[in-house]
Design an enzyme around this catalytic site. Structure first.
Site, PDB file in Angstrom:
ATOM      1  N   ASP A   1       0.972  -1.090   0.070  1.00 55.02           N
ATOM      2  CA  ASP A   1      -0.118   0.149  -0.013  1.00 55.02           C
ATOM      3  C   ASP A   1       0.839   1.219  -0.076  1.00 55.02           C
ATOM      4  OD1 ASP A   1      -1.656   2.351   0.843  1.00 55.02           O
ATOM      5  OD2 ASP A   1      -2.584   1.184   2.387  1.00 55.02           O
ATOM      6  N   ILE A   2       0.732   2.032  -1.013  1.00 62.02           N
ATOM      7  CA  ILE A   2       1.876   3.206  -1.243  1.00 62.02           C
ATOM      8  C   ILE A   2       1.742   4.029  -0.110  1.00 62.02           C
ATOM      9  CG2 ILE A   2       0.592   4.851  -2.489  1.00 62.02           C
ATOM     10  CD1 ILE A   2       2.880   4.960  -4.345  1.00 62.02           C
TER      11      ILE A   2
ATOM     12  N   ASN B   1      -6.947  13.140 -10.209  1.00 55.99           N
ATOM     13  CA  ASN B   1      -7.528  13.532 -11.582  1.00 55.99           C
ATOM     14  C   ASN B   1      -7.472  15.071 -11.497  1.00 55.99           C
ATOM     15  OD1 ASN B   1      -9.513  15.124  -9.877  1.00 55.99           O
ATOM     16  ND2 ASN B   1     -10.124  12.845  -9.133  1.00 55.99           N
TER      17      ASN B   1
ATOM     18  N   GLY C   1      -9.635   4.836  -5.565  1.00 57.82           N
ATOM     19  CA  GLY C   1      -8.391   3.998  -5.478  1.00 57.82           C
ATOM     20  C   GLY C   1      -7.192   4.575  -4.842  1.00 57.82           C
TER      21      GLY C   1
ATOM     22  N   ASP D   1      -5.637   7.538  -4.955  1.00 58.48           N
ATOM     23  CA  ASP D   1      -5.888   9.006  -4.642  1.00 58.48           C
ATOM     24  C   ASP D   1      -6.724   8.948  -3.405  1.00 58.48           C
ATOM     25  OD1 ASP D   1      -6.092  11.795  -5.029  1.00 58.48           O
ATOM     26  OD2 ASP D   1      -7.777  11.658  -6.684  1.00 58.48           O
TER      27      ASP D   1
ATOM     28  N   SER E   1      -2.941   5.065 -14.015  1.00 58.42           N
ATOM     29  CA  SER E   1      -4.021   5.040 -15.212  1.00 58.42           C
ATOM     30  C   SER E   1      -4.377   3.613 -15.201  1.00 58.42           C
ATOM     31  CB  SER E   1      -3.562   5.345 -16.404  1.00 58.42           C
ATOM     32  OG  SER E   1      -3.706   6.704 -16.668  1.00 58.42           O
ATOM     33  N   THR E   2      -3.875   2.616 -14.421  1.00 61.45           N
ATOM     34  CA  THR E   2      -4.266   1.062 -14.570  1.00 61.45           C
ATOM     35  C   THR E   2      -5.444   0.731 -13.853  1.00 61.45           C
ATOM     36  OG1 THR E   2      -2.841   0.337 -12.789  1.00 61.45           O
ATOM     37  CG2 THR E   2      -1.935   0.783 -15.353  1.00 61.45           C
ATOM     38  N   GLY E   3      -6.059   1.744 -13.074  1.00 59.14           N
ATOM     39  CA  GLY E   3      -7.317   1.345 -12.310  1.00 59.14           C
ATOM     40  C   GLY E   3      -8.546   1.863 -13.056  1.00 59.14           C
TER      41      GLY E   3
ATOM     42  N   TYR F   1      -8.682   4.425 -14.706  1.00 57.78           N
ATOM     43  CA  TYR F   1      -8.650   5.013 -15.967  1.00 57.78           C
ATOM     44  C   TYR F   1      -8.336   3.756 -17.194  1.00 57.78           C
ATOM     45  CZ  TYR F   1      -8.738   9.965 -14.273  1.00 57.78           C
ATOM     46  OH  TYR F   1      -9.173  10.959 -13.816  1.00 57.78           O
TER      47      TYR F   1
HETATM   48  N1  AR6 Z   1      -1.362   1.376  -3.045  1.00 55.63           N
HETATM   49  C1  AR6 Z   1      -0.467   1.175  -4.200  1.00 55.63           C
HETATM   50  N2  AR6 Z   1      -1.491   0.941  -5.299  1.00 55.63           N
HETATM   51  C2  AR6 Z   1      -2.844   1.252  -5.103  1.00 55.63           C
HETATM   52  C3  AR6 Z   1      -3.453   1.654  -4.012  1.00 55.63           C
HETATM   53  C4  AR6 Z   1      -2.668   1.757  -2.849  1.00 55.63           C
HETATM   54  N3  AR6 Z   1      -3.155   2.056  -1.804  1.00 55.63           N
HETATM   55  N4  AR6 Z   1      -4.780   1.623  -4.343  1.00 55.63           N
HETATM   56  C5  AR6 Z   1      -4.929   1.238  -5.514  1.00 55.63           C
HETATM   57  N5  AR6 Z   1      -3.868   1.108  -6.110  1.00 55.63           N
HETATM   58  P1  AR6 Z   1      -6.468   3.830  -9.743  1.00 55.63           P
HETATM   59  P2  AR6 Z   1      -6.240   5.468 -12.035  1.00 55.63           P
HETATM   60  C6  AR6 Z   1      -3.580   0.696  -7.665  1.00 55.63           C
HETATM   61  O1  AR6 Z   1      -7.703   3.607  -9.847  1.00 55.63           O
HETATM   62  O2  AR6 Z   1      -6.341   4.255 -12.875  1.00 55.63           O
HETATM   63  C7  AR6 Z   1      -9.171   8.099  -8.757  1.00 55.63           C
HETATM   64  O3  AR6 Z   1     -10.755   8.086  -8.341  1.00 55.63           O
HETATM   65  C8  AR6 Z   1      -4.503   0.145  -8.446  1.00 55.63           C
HETATM   66  O4  AR6 Z   1      -4.719  -1.369  -8.020  1.00 55.63           O
HETATM   67  O5  AR6 Z   1      -6.089   4.385  -8.260  1.00 55.63           O
HETATM   68  O6  AR6 Z   1      -5.115   6.452 -12.616  1.00 55.63           O
HETATM   69  C9  AR6 Z   1      -8.631   9.338  -9.170  1.00 55.63           C
HETATM   70  O7  AR6 Z   1      -9.021  10.425  -8.485  1.00 55.63           O
HETATM   71  C10 AR6 Z   1      -3.899   0.408  -9.723  1.00 55.63           C
HETATM   72  O8  AR6 Z   1      -3.206  -0.500  -9.962  1.00 55.63           O
HETATM   73  O9  AR6 Z   1      -5.812   5.254 -10.681  1.00 55.63           O
HETATM   74  C11 AR6 Z   1      -8.914   9.509 -10.545  1.00 55.63           C
HETATM   75  O10 AR6 Z   1     -10.359   9.985 -11.024  1.00 55.63           O
HETATM   76  C12 AR6 Z   1      -3.476   1.770  -9.732  1.00 55.63           C
HETATM   77  O11 AR6 Z   1      -3.380   1.926  -8.350  1.00 55.63           O
HETATM   78  C13 AR6 Z   1      -8.888   8.073 -11.129  1.00 55.63           C
HETATM   79  O12 AR6 Z   1      -9.071   7.407 -10.107  1.00 55.63           O
HETATM   80  C14 AR6 Z   1      -3.968   2.827 -10.032  1.00 55.63           C
HETATM   81  O13 AR6 Z   1      -5.532   2.718 -10.101  1.00 55.63           O
HETATM   82  C15 AR6 Z   1      -7.474   7.701 -11.438  1.00 55.63           C
HETATM   83  O14 AR6 Z   1      -7.703   6.417 -12.096  1.00 55.63           O
END
Ligand code: AR6
Length: 171
Positions: A11-12, A25, A33, A35, A118-120, A122
């Site tokens: 967990d980052i 965003n 996620g 963020d 972007s891999t979640g 987005y």
């Molecule tokens: N630690 C490390 N990695 C994580 C954690 C964590 N605690 N939580 C999730 N991930 P995403 P995006 C991974 O959706 O695709 C938000 O609502 C997750 O498994 O967090 O860039 C923003 O406000 C995935 O592999 O980010 C934007 O609106 C990665 O982090 C939007 O989501 C990114 O997933 C950005 O989407």
């Protein structure tokens, strides 16, 4: 493979680096996620600070304090939403890694961790995203010695494996 690059599954928000990168965003006001997790742990002072810095363009990065996080800074970057690959998504994702590293260096950050931007939500394909992340970071830090450590912080073993494979492919 550059020994300054590592893969961790974590967990980052728990990492005690000079900076962690947030996959934000354009409003910088928090979300789901990674963020959401970063804003939760950093506390309300982060959201308050973010409300005063005018958002962030896709592909760009902005730095804030880490407040209640163990990391001193958060570098907020905004990844592209994947819509099939013909809207400059690959270039914009590379730009997130480049701009984050430049903002880090401009602020004396020597150790930092990236999530898989972007891999979640987005929906950027994870394998291609890992390839872009590894190549971009490797290229930027090859020319610079200010950066001592870059960690790719993956949220699952499977995601970690993707990044490790890309690093090994670079030799
Ligand atoms: N630690 C490390 N990695 C994580 C954690 C964590 N605690 N939580 C999730 N991930 P995403 P995006 C991974 O959706 O695709 C938000 O609502 C997750 O498994 O967090 O860039 C923003 O406000 C995935 O592999 O980010 C934007 O609106 C990665 O982090 C939007 O989501 C990114 O997933 C950005 O989407």
């Amino acid at each position: 493979m550059d020994p300054r690059i590592q893969v961790v599954v974590a967990d980052i928000t728990t990492l005690e680096r000079d900076a962690i990168v947030n996959a934000a965003n354009t409003t910088l006001m928090g979300g789901s996620g990674v963020d959401g997790a970063i804003h939760r742990v950093a506390g309300p002072r982060l959201t308050d600070y973010c409300s005063k810095i005018g958002g962030c363009e896709t592909g760009d990065a902005k730095i804030t304090p880490g407040f209640d996080l163990p990391a001193r800074f958060v570098i907020h970057t905004v990844g592209p939403v994947w819509t099939g690959g013909d809207r400059r998504e690959e270039e914009l994702l590379a730009s997130c890694y480049k701009r984050s590293l430049h903002v880090a260096m401009d602020n004396g950050v020597r150790t930092l961790a990236f999530p898989a931007i972007s891999t979640g939500a987005y929906r950027f394909p994870a394998g291609r995203a890992a390839e872009i992340a590894v190549k971009t970071v490797t290229d930027v830090i090859a020319k610079r010695d200010e950066i001592a450590l870059v960690q790719f912080c993956c949220f699952s073993e499977a995601a970690g494996e993707l990044v490790r494979n890309r690093l090994e492919a670079l030799g």
